[in-house]
Design a protein around this motif. Structure first.
Motif, PDB file in Angstrom:
ATOM      1  N   VAL A 165       0.845  -1.204   0.000  1.00 14.73           N
ATOM      2  CA  VAL A 165       0.000   0.000   0.000  1.00 14.73           C
ATOM      3  C   VAL A 165       0.874   1.245   0.000  1.00 14.73           C
ATOM      4  N   PHE A 166       1.982   1.216   0.749  1.00 14.78           N
ATOM      5  CA  PHE A 166       2.903   2.354   0.795  1.00 14.78           C
ATOM      6  C   PHE A 166       3.431   2.694  -0.593  1.00 14.78           C
ATOM      7  N   THR A 167       3.761   1.669  -1.377  1.00 13.72           N
ATOM      8  CA  THR A 167       4.313   1.939  -2.708  1.00 13.72           C
ATOM      9  C   THR A 167       3.293   2.554  -3.654  1.00 13.72           C
ATOM     10  N   GLN A 168       2.029   2.539  -3.281  1.00 11.94           N
ATOM     11  CA  GLN A 168       0.990   3.135  -4.116  1.00 11.94           C
ATOM     12  C   GLN A 168       0.777   4.610  -3.800  1.00 11.94           C
ATOM     13  N   THR A 169       1.420   5.121  -2.734  1.00 10.75           N
ATOM     14  CA  THR A 169       1.289   6.536  -2.391  1.00 10.75           C
ATOM     15  C   THR A 169       2.304   7.357  -3.189  1.00 10.75           C
ATOM     16  N   GLY A 170       2.139   8.655  -3.156  1.00 11.45           N
ATOM     17  CA  GLY A 170       3.080   9.536  -3.851  1.00 11.45           C
ATOM     18  C   GLY A 170       4.488   9.404  -3.300  1.00 11.45           C
ATOM     19  N   LYS A 171       4.612   9.412  -1.987  1.00 11.11           N
ATOM     20  CA  LYS A 171       5.936   9.270  -1.371  1.00 11.11           C
ATOM     21  C   LYS A 171       6.513   7.889  -1.643  1.00 11.11           C
ATOM     22  N   GLY A 172       5.663   6.883  -1.694  1.00 10.78           N
ATOM     23  CA  GLY A 172       6.119   5.532  -2.001  1.00 10.78           C
ATOM     24  C   GLY A 172       6.672   5.440  -3.417  1.00 10.78           C
ATOM     25  N   GLN A 173       6.010   6.096  -4.357  1.00 12.82           N
ATOM     26  CA  GLN A 173       6.508   6.115  -5.737  1.00 12.82           C
ATOM     27  C   GLN A 173       7.852   6.824  -5.814  1.00 12.82           C
ATOM     28  N   ASN A 174       7.973   7.949  -5.083  1.00 10.84           N
ATOM     29  CA  ASN A 174       9.255   8.660  -5.055  1.00 10.84           C
ATOM     30  C   ASN A 174      10.345   7.791  -4.442  1.00 10.84           C
ATOM     31  N   PHE A 175       9.996   7.028  -3.409  1.00  6.94           N
ATOM     32  CA  PHE A 175      10.959   6.126  -2.774  1.00  6.94           C
ATOM     33  C   PHE A 175      11.435   5.060  -3.749  1.00  6.94           C
ATOM     34  N   LEU A 176      10.512   4.490  -4.527  1.00  9.27           N
ATOM     35  CA  LEU A 176      10.894   3.465  -5.494  1.00  9.27           C
ATOM     36  C   LEU A 176      11.827   4.028  -6.565  1.00  9.27           C
ATOM     37  N   VAL A 177      11.541   5.240  -7.032  1.00 12.40           N
ATOM     38  CA  VAL A 177      12.401   5.880  -8.032  1.00 12.40           C
ATOM     39  C   VAL A 177      13.793   6.107  -7.443  1.00 12.40           C
ATOM     40  N   MET A 178      13.844   6.610  -6.190  1.00  4.08           N
ATOM     41  CA  MET A 178      15.125   6.848  -5.540  1.00  4.08           C
ATOM     42  C   MET A 178      15.891   5.537  -5.349  1.00  4.08           C
ATOM     43  N   ALA A 179      15.200   4.454  -4.997  1.00  2.00           N
ATOM     44  CA  ALA A 179      15.857   3.155  -4.801  1.00  2.00           C
ATOM     45  C   ALA A 179      16.443   2.641  -6.112  1.00  2.00           C
ATOM     46  N   ARG A 180      15.707   2.806  -7.205  1.00  2.00           N
ATOM     47  CA  ARG A 180      16.243   2.375  -8.511  1.00  2.00           C
ATOM     48  C   ARG A 180      17.472   3.190  -8.896  1.00  2.00           C
ATOM     49  N   GLU A 181      17.410   4.505  -8.667  1.00  2.00           N
ATOM     50  CA  GLU A 181      18.554   5.358  -8.989  1.00  2.00           C
ATOM     51  C   GLU A 181      19.753   5.030  -8.106  1.00  2.00           C
ATOM     52  N   ALA A 182      19.513   4.727  -6.836  1.00  2.00           N
ATOM     53  CA  ALA A 182      20.608   4.361  -5.932  1.00  2.00           C
ATOM     54  C   ALA A 182      21.252   3.057  -6.378  1.00  2.00           C
ATOM     55  N   ARG A 183      20.431   2.113  -6.827  1.00  2.00           N
ATOM     56  CA  ARG A 183      20.972   0.838  -7.311  1.00  2.00           C
ATOM     57  C   ARG A 183      21.856   1.065  -8.540  1.00  2.00           C
ATOM     58  N   THR A 184      21.421   1.955  -9.421  1.00  5.38           N
ATOM     59  CA  THR A 184      22.223   2.278 -10.596  1.00  5.38           C
ATOM     60  C   THR A 184      23.552   2.912 -10.180  1.00  5.38           C
ATOM     61  N   GLU A 185      23.502   3.824  -9.205  1.00 10.10           N
ATOM     62  CA  GLU A 185      24.724   4.502  -8.768  1.00 10.10           C
ATOM     63  C   GLU A 185      25.679   3.543  -8.052  1.00 10.10           C
ATOM     64  N   ILE A 186      25.144   2.615  -7.281  1.00  9.61           N
ATOM     65  CA  ILE A 186      26.014   1.697  -6.543  1.00  9.61           C
ATOM     66  C   ILE A 186      26.771   0.782  -7.486  1.00  9.61           C
ATOM     67  N   ARG A 187      26.215   0.542  -8.652  1.00 12.82           N
ATOM     68  CA  ARG A 187      26.915  -0.274  -9.642  1.00 12.82           C
ATOM     69  C   ARG A 187      28.102   0.466 -10.252  1.00 12.82           C
ATOM     70  N   LYS A 188      28.117   1.796 -10.152  1.00 16.95           N
ATOM     71  CA  LYS A 188      29.200   2.595 -10.712  1.00 16.95           C
ATOM     72  C   LYS A 188      30.394   2.696  -9.764  1.00 16.95           C
ATOM     73  N   VAL A 189      30.226   2.265  -8.522  1.00 11.25           N
ATOM     74  CA  VAL A 189      31.289   2.381  -7.526  1.00 11.25           C
ATOM     75  C   VAL A 189      32.422   1.413  -7.868  1.00 11.25           C
ATOM     76  N   VAL A 190      33.644   1.901  -7.765  1.00 11.36           N
ATOM     77  CA  VAL A 190      34.811   1.060  -7.971  1.00 11.36           C
ATOM     78  C   VAL A 190      35.254   0.582  -6.593  1.00 11.36           C
ATOM     79  N   TRP A 191      35.015  -0.690  -6.315  1.00 10.35           N
ATOM     80  CA  TRP A 191      35.329  -1.240  -5.005  1.00 10.35           C
ATOM     81  C   TRP A 191      36.806  -1.623  -4.953  1.00 10.35           C
ATOM     82  N   PRO A 192      37.447  -1.445  -3.789  1.00  8.67           N
ATOM     83  CA  PRO A 192      38.867  -1.802  -3.684  1.00  8.67           C
ATOM     84  C   PRO A 192      39.048  -3.320  -3.719  1.00  8.67           C
ATOM     85  N   THR A 193      40.225  -3.714  -4.181  1.00 16.06           N
ATOM     86  CA  THR A 193      40.540  -5.143  -4.196  1.00 16.06           C
ATOM     87  C   THR A 193      40.900  -5.579  -2.774  1.00 16.06           C
ATOM     88  N   ARG A 194      40.994  -6.890  -2.591  1.00 12.89           N
ATOM     89  CA  ARG A 194      41.341  -7.404  -1.258  1.00 12.89           C
ATOM     90  C   ARG A 194      42.715  -6.916  -0.788  1.00 12.89           C
TER      91      ARG A 194
END
Length: 122
Positions: free
Chosen positions: A56-85
Motif C-alpha cells: 500500500v505504501f508503494t501506491q502513495t506519492g511518497k512511495g513512488q518517489n521512494f521506489l524511483v530513488m531506490a532504482r537510482e541508488a541501485r544504478t549509482e552503486i553499480r558505478k562504484v569502484v570497489w577496492p581489491t582485497r
C-alpha cells in the motif's frame, strides 16, 4: 540534465496512509494478542501484514518517489569502484599502524604530564 515534472499528490493518499498505519498496528497488536500462539505463526502473520503495508505504501506519492530513488541508488552503486582485497588489507594495516602510533604518543604525553604534576604536588 533531465527535467523532472513536479510530482502531484496522488489521489487518496491520506486514505492509503491510514491503511498503512492500520496494517502496521494490526501486525503489532495481533502479535501481542496472540502471544500464546507458536512463534512461527505470529512471525508469518507479522511479515504478511508488513508486506501488505509495504504494498500500500508503494501506491502513495511518497512511495513512488521512494521506489524511483531506490532504482537510482541501485544504478549509482553499480558505478562504484570497489577496492581489491590487497588494497583493503593495505589500507587497514595503515590505519591500524596510525592508531597505534597516536595511542603511543598520547600515552607518552600523559605519562610525561603525570610525572610533571606528581613532582609539583610533592
Amino acid at each position: 540534465m533531465k527535467a523532472k515534472a513536479e510530482a502531484q499528490p496522488a489521489r487518496l493518499d491520506g486514505l492509503k496512509w491510514a491503511l498503512v498505519v492500520l496494517l502496521v498496528s494490526a501486525a503489532v497488536l495481533g502479535n501481542m494478542y496472540f502471544d500464546e500462539a507458536p512463534l512461527l505463526y505470529r512471525a508469518v502473520g507479522v511479515v504478511v501484514f508488513l508486506a501488505l503495508a509495504g504494498l500500500v505504501f508503494t501506491q502513495t506519492g511518497k512511495g513512488q518517489n521512494f521506489l524511483v530513488m531506490a532504482r537510482e541508488a541501485r544504478t549509482e552503486i553499480r558505478k562504484v569502484v570497489w577496492p581489491t582485497r590487497p588494497e583493503t588489507m593495505q589500507t587497514t594495516l595503515i590505519v591500524l599502524a596510525a592508531v597505534a602510533l597516536v595511542a603511543l604518543l598520547l600515552w607518552l604525553i600523559d605519562t610525561f604530564l603525570g610525572w610533571i604534576i606528581q613532582s609539583l604536588i610533592q
